[in-house]
Write a protein that holds these residues in place. Structure first.
Motif, PDB file in Angstrom:
ATOM      1  N   PRO A 264       0.821  -1.220   0.000  1.00  0.00           N
ATOM      2  CA  PRO A 264       0.000   0.000   0.000  1.00  0.00           C
ATOM      3  C   PRO A 264       0.849   1.262   0.000  1.00  0.00           C
ATOM      4  N   ASN A 265       0.262   2.351  -0.509  1.00  0.00           N
ATOM      5  CA  ASN A 265       0.821   3.709  -0.442  1.00  0.00           C
ATOM      6  C   ASN A 265       2.105   3.914  -1.245  1.00  0.00           C
ATOM      7  N   LEU A 266       2.395   3.042  -2.191  1.00  0.00           N
ATOM      8  CA  LEU A 266       3.563   3.287  -3.049  1.00  0.00           C
ATOM      9  C   LEU A 266       3.355   4.497  -3.952  1.00  0.00           C
ATOM     10  N   TRP A 267       2.117   4.921  -4.143  1.00  0.00           N
ATOM     11  CA  TRP A 267       1.808   6.096  -4.950  1.00  0.00           C
ATOM     12  C   TRP A 267       1.996   7.390  -4.169  1.00  0.00           C
ATOM     13  N   TYR A 300     -14.259  -1.879   5.369  1.00  0.00           N
ATOM     14  CA  TYR A 300     -13.024  -1.534   4.672  1.00  0.00           C
ATOM     15  C   TYR A 300     -12.384  -0.352   5.389  1.00  0.00           C
ATOM     16  N   HIS A 301     -11.052  -0.265   5.263  1.00  0.00           N
ATOM     17  CA  HIS A 301     -10.307   0.784   5.965  1.00  0.00           C
ATOM     18  C   HIS A 301      -9.490   1.584   4.964  1.00  0.00           C
ATOM     19  N   GLU A 319      -7.237   1.344  -3.155  1.00  0.00           N
ATOM     20  CA  GLU A 319      -6.481   0.439  -2.290  1.00  0.00           C
ATOM     21  C   GLU A 319      -7.325  -0.064  -1.131  1.00  0.00           C
ATOM     22  N   ALA A 320      -8.143   0.830  -0.563  1.00  0.00           N
ATOM     23  CA  ALA A 320      -8.977   0.430   0.570  1.00  0.00           C
ATOM     24  C   ALA A 320      -9.977  -0.646   0.173  1.00  0.00           C
ATOM     25  N   PRO A 324      -3.670  -2.870  -3.338  1.00  0.00           N
ATOM     26  CA  PRO A 324      -2.679  -2.082  -4.077  1.00  0.00           C
ATOM     27  C   PRO A 324      -2.757  -2.324  -5.588  1.00  0.00           C
ATOM     28  N   GLY A 325      -2.545  -1.245  -6.340  1.00  0.00           N
ATOM     29  CA  GLY A 325      -2.527  -1.344  -7.796  1.00  0.00           C
ATOM     30  C   GLY A 325      -3.879  -1.499  -8.435  1.00  0.00           C
TER      31      GLY A 325
END
Length: 391
Positions: A264-267, A300-301, A319-320, A324-325
């Motif tokens: 997660p959060n690679l963006w 979902y979070h 993502e939530a 991811p992706g």
């Protein structure tokens, strides 16, 4: 890379064998009226894939009957104090009570500020800028109105009565060719006398899966022996199209080329332009068969720590809900479509939006009496039956 790779028919995956040591990176496909694809060539490299749009020529325009306020007033005050420009100013063109066009004035410089001849409380601004017209129309609507947005401003723009010089014909920018290097043409390409029409350049990742699809014209300027060996040809397309990515997003494409994101959060480290490019790459999912029935219910979070702009909101939302992706819309209308089903998750469900104040504050500037984008998204979720818990 050798062995089984991808071939396409009707948009779905079949197998294709590439019997060369060099990696297979691109597939050039023609597209017919029914969106059916035919493979024309398999290629190992492309020059001119990443292209910066040409800068529009500078023009002088007059913005009439303007009352600068909010973020636009602040930007204008800063520009008047020095040679600092306003940056890129957005122009919403209205027809009566509806916005119908969006123009961009690039690198605006205020040349003069004059009292408006009809109203002493308003101003006429003489500006210099490059003009990027609305993609769909360059004709004025029947009852035109104008709203100007300072850089980064999304709501609550400054109204004006007219923009002299906006609506006029402008020459199209010169086409930028695309060179496909090390190509293995198919019989469909070799046997054609006419190569007009349009198609796609399918961009493959290291594993041979489609990570992007760039629409382009199929007007071939030249086919010649390849610079990398007699087993291949090089193909020059007259115009590589205007969907090519910007040079600034190369690192994002390099990241996706290695493998789809699994964390997660690679963006998050990227700016708005980079985050938009991230979302564009996430749309590769339309190349795979539907995963099955949509999931409904459950919790979902959403990690809201990095939701500071429109694309960041949609990256975090996808993502939530899907991981991811993944893709779950890129703006309000597309997001609404995703909530209708067919993308893996459908309401009702519960969305826990953590650190929601980050988005609330990021979208708060210059809203006036309207809802911010953050508030619009929350209201839209609730309208579709999602329980939103802002934490």
């Amino acid at each position: 890379m050798t062995g089984p790779l991808l071939e396409y028919a009707g948009g779905w995956v079949k197998r294709h064998t590439w019997q060369h040591a060099l990696p297979l990176r691109f597939l050039l496909v023609a597209v017919d009226a029914d969106d059916e694809e035919q493979l024309w060539a398999s290629c190992t490299a492309a020059e001119g894939l990443f292209v910066a749009p040409p800068s529009p020529p500078r023009e002088v325009l007059t913005v009439r009957g303007c009352k600068p306020d909010g973020a636009f007033k602040e930007a204008l005050a800063a520009a008047e104090a020095s040679y600092q420009g306003l940056g890129d100013v957005g122009v919403d063109v209205w027809d009566g009570d509806q916005p119908v066009q969006w123009w961009t004035l690039k690198d605006v410089a205020v040349l003069a500020q004059l009292p408006d001849s009809g109203d002493s409380g308003l101003y006429d601004l003489v500006i210099g800028a490059g003009v990027v017209p609305d993609a769909d129309s360059c004709r004025p609507p029947k009852a035109p109105g104008f709203e100007l947005f300072a850089p980064g401003q999304t709501v609550g723009g400054s109204r004006c009565s007219a923009i002299d010089g906006l609506f006029r014909s402008r020459p199209d920018p010169a086409a930028v060719p695309l060179e496909l290097i090390g190509c293995e043409p198919t019989e469909l390409l070799l046997g054609r006398a006419d190569t007009s029409g349009w198609g796609r350049l399918l961009v493959l990742d290291r594993d041979g899966a489609v990570m992007a699809a760039v629409a382009l014209g199929l007007d071939i300027a030249e086919v010649r022996p390849s610079v990398i060996g007699a087993a291949f040809v090089d193909i020059t397309l007259t115009d590589g199209g205007d969907e090519r990515p910007l040079p600034a997003v190369r690192p994002i494409w390099d990241r996706w080329y290695e493998s789809p994101p699994a964390e997660p959060n690679l963006w998050a480290p990227y700016d708005s332009q980079g985050r938009s490019a991230w979302i564009e790459l996430s749309t590769h999912a339309w190349r795979t068969p539907p995963p099955g029935p949509d999931l409904s219910g459950g919790e979902y979070h959403l990690d809201g720590r990095f939701v500071t702009d429109h694309p960041g909101l949609h990256c975090a939302m996808a993502e939530a809900l899907l991981g991811p992706g993944s893709y779950f819309g890129r703006e309000r209308n597309a997001f609404s479509d995703c909530l209708c089903g067919g993308f893996g998750v459908v309401p009702p469900f519960t969305l826990n939006w953590h650190d929601s104040d980050v988005a609330r504050q990021a979208f708060a500037g210059g809203r006036g009496e309207r809802l911010t984008y953050f508030e619009e998204v929350v209201r839209l979720l609730e309208r579709y039956g999602v329980t939103v818990v802002l934490r």
